[in-house]
Design an enzyme around this catalytic site. Structure first.
Site, PDB file in Angstrom:
ATOM      1  CD  GLU A  24      -1.003   0.751   3.644  1.00 45.94           C
ATOM      2  OE1 GLU A  24      -1.488   1.878   3.406  1.00 45.94           O
ATOM      3  OE2 GLU A  24      -1.120   0.173   4.741  1.00 45.94           O
ATOM      4  CE  LYS A  85      -6.787   7.145   5.648  1.00 45.75           C
ATOM      5  NZ  LYS A  85      -7.010   7.433   7.087  1.00 45.75           N
ATOM      6  CB  VAL A 105      -5.742  -1.842   4.206  1.00 41.61           C
ATOM      7  CG1 VAL A 105      -6.176  -3.298   4.108  1.00 41.61           C
ATOM      8  CG2 VAL A 105      -4.421  -1.724   4.964  1.00 41.61           C
ATOM      9  CG  ASP A 137     -13.546   6.452  12.689  1.00 43.45           C
ATOM     10  OD1 ASP A 137     -13.434   5.681  11.712  1.00 43.45           O
ATOM     11  OD2 ASP A 137     -12.709   7.344  12.941  1.00 43.45           O
ATOM     12  CB  SER A 139     -11.098   1.117   9.131  1.00 41.26           C
ATOM     13  OG  SER A 139     -10.425   1.094   7.884  1.00 41.26           O
ATOM     14  CG  ASP A 141      -8.522  -0.666   5.984  1.00 38.81           C
ATOM     15  OD1 ASP A 141      -8.753  -0.077   4.909  1.00 38.81           O
ATOM     16  OD2 ASP A 141      -7.554  -0.395   6.726  1.00 38.81           O
ATOM     17  CE  LYS A 158      -2.842   2.154  13.209  1.00 36.82           C
ATOM     18  NZ  LYS A 158      -3.094   1.488  11.957  1.00 36.82           N
TER      19      LYS A 158
HETATM   20  N1  PSU Z   1      -1.718   1.503   9.996  1.00 33.53           N
HETATM   21  C1  PSU Z   1      -0.451   1.980  10.036  1.00 33.53           C
HETATM   22  N2  PSU Z   1      -0.102   2.942   9.177  1.00 33.53           N
HETATM   23  C2  PSU Z   1      -0.968   3.412   8.252  1.00 33.53           C
HETATM   24  C3  PSU Z   1      -2.298   2.877   8.198  1.00 33.53           C
HETATM   25  C4  PSU Z   1      -2.628   1.924   9.086  1.00 33.53           C
HETATM   26  O1  PSU Z   1       0.335   1.569  10.853  1.00 33.53           O
HETATM   27  O2  PSU Z   1      -0.591   4.284   7.495  1.00 33.53           O
HETATM   28  C5  PSU Z   1      -3.239   3.333   7.135  1.00 33.53           C
HETATM   29  C6  PSU Z   1      -3.592   2.143   6.212  1.00 33.53           C
HETATM   30  O3  PSU Z   1      -3.516   2.591   4.887  1.00 33.53           O
HETATM   31  C7  PSU Z   1      -5.020   1.814   6.596  1.00 33.53           C
HETATM   32  C8  PSU Z   1      -5.544   3.180   6.940  1.00 33.53           C
HETATM   33  O4  PSU Z   1      -5.751   1.198   5.546  1.00 33.53           O
HETATM   34  O5  PSU Z   1      -4.475   3.771   7.674  1.00 33.53           O
HETATM   35  C9  PSU Z   1      -6.809   3.128   7.766  1.00 33.53           C
HETATM   36  O6  PSU Z   1      -7.364   4.399   7.795  1.00 33.53           O
HETATM   37  P1  PSU Z   1      -8.861   4.586   8.344  1.00 33.53           P
HETATM   38  O7  PSU Z   1      -8.775   4.236   9.794  1.00 33.53           O
HETATM   39  O8  PSU Z   1      -9.156   6.046   8.095  1.00 33.53           O
HETATM   40  O9  PSU Z   1      -9.726   3.667   7.552  1.00 33.53           O
HETATM   41 MN    MN Z   2     -12.274   6.083   9.866  1.00 32.42          MN
END
Ligand code: PSU
Ligand code: MN
Length: 304
Positions: A24, A85, A105, A137, A139, A141, A158
């Site tokens: 990614e 993003k 992702v 919220d 994701s 993903d 995480k």
């Molecule tokens: N985890 C990391 N670094 C990152 C991300 C996740 O350690 O940069 C990024 C990945 O691209 C993941 C995105 O898909 O954050 C998730 O963002 P959101 O929570 O806004 O869906």
């Molecule tokens: Mn989000």
């Protein structure tokens, strides 16, 4: 027509049937500070090559969906400002309007699948954020894992997330969450989250067999393969919690929402741990790239 652009290296791998690992790009543009982002992107690509597969870093550059980037493109992306993003919701808009964006992702899974790539390595996936009962919220993903048949190698979710809720949503979505080599679910910077992983597999062969069985059975969606960070690089879970709590508090005070949440928290935790979180993050992504290359190779063996 989808404007897919394969790098020469990836095009050659496709022609010869060599194993390919998708990578990614949001981790480069939104996940790490300069110049560590470029160093890491190069290191991760090198780790895939050293383990016998071809890296395909995915990004949208001026409306072209690139599968594999040249070093010059990687460098430009790592220094670019105002890069979008891109998740599932934004990907088509960005391509249709000629924009430049990094793939999360979710978006990387979509692009990998379009390009015929089954295996993808990253650091951590997005999940259910703490406080999701109020913020909603969660994701994209997670939903992507339910839809798109790519095996995603990560180091767990995480610790900034609500891990039990993330596991619940993945279970509801029918996504196999598999720990490699241990019973516990890894937690990104730490080897253990204190939670059991729903599934455990210890070899690339078994991971590939399960991947192929999903395909044979016509099950939609992918596998989430959670690979613990190497022992020497881990930061214990309790130690990380302090930085995580502080960063979450700061996000609330500053009113950070939506797409900005994950990048904000990562940056804040980097500051709060005096860079230790980044060192661990780099080590775990490289470790995941190596495992993903092994899986991609095994997949080629078993498919033949
Ligand atoms: N985890 C990391 N670094 C990152 C991300 C996740 O350690 O940069 C990024 C990945 O691209 C993941 C995105 O898909 O954050 C998730 O963002 P959101 O929570 O806004 O869906
Ligand atoms: Mn989000």
């Amino acid at each position: 027509m989808i404007p897919l652009q394969f790098s020469p290296e990836v095009a050659e791998a496709r022609a010869s049937g060599a194993p390919v690992v998708a990578l990614e790009s949001t981790i480069i543009t939104h996940g790490m500070p300069q110049p560590h982002n470029l160093d890491t992107a190069r290191k991760v690509e090198a780790a895939v090559r050293a383990a016998g597969a071809v890296p395909a870093t995915i990004a949208v550059l001026k409306g072209q969906l690139h599968i594999g980037l040249s070093d010059a493109q990687l460098m430009a992306l790592s220094r670019a400002v105002d890069v979008m993003k891109l998740s599932r919701a934004d990907l088509a808009v960005a391509i249709a309007t000629g924009a430049t964006g990094a793939t999360t992702v979710a978006a990387t899974m979509i692009a990998a699948h379009l390009a015929g790539i089954d295996v993808f390595a990253t650091g951590g996936i997005g999940g259910v954020h703490r406080g999701a009962a109020d913020s909603f919220d969660i994701s994209a993903d997670l939903r992507e894992l339910a839809l798109t048949p790519v095996s995603v190698v990560c180091a767990g979710a995480k610790a900034i997330l609500d891990l039990p809720k993330t596991l619940e949503v993945l279970e509801t979505c029918g996504v196999p969450v598999i720990a490699v080599g241990q019973d516990d679910l890894p937690a990104f910077w730490s080897r253990s989250s204190g939670l059991s992983a729903p599934l455990r597999l210890d070899t690339c062969r078994d991971l590939v067999r399960a991947h192929l069985m999903r395909r044979d059975m016509g099950l939609t969606g992918g596998q989430l393969i959670t690979n613990p960070i190497p022992q020497a690089d881990e930061i214990p879970f309790d130690e990380m919690q302090i930085a995580v709590e502080t960063a979450l508090g700061d996000a609330e005070v500053l009113g950070v929402t939506g797409k900005a949440v994950t990048p904000f928290l990562l940056t804040r935790i980097y500051e709060l741990t005096a860079g230790r979180s980044l060192t661990a993050n780099i080590a775990l992504v490289v470790n995941n790239a190596q495992l993903a290359a092994g899986i991609a190779r095994e997949l080629r063996n078993l498919e033949m």
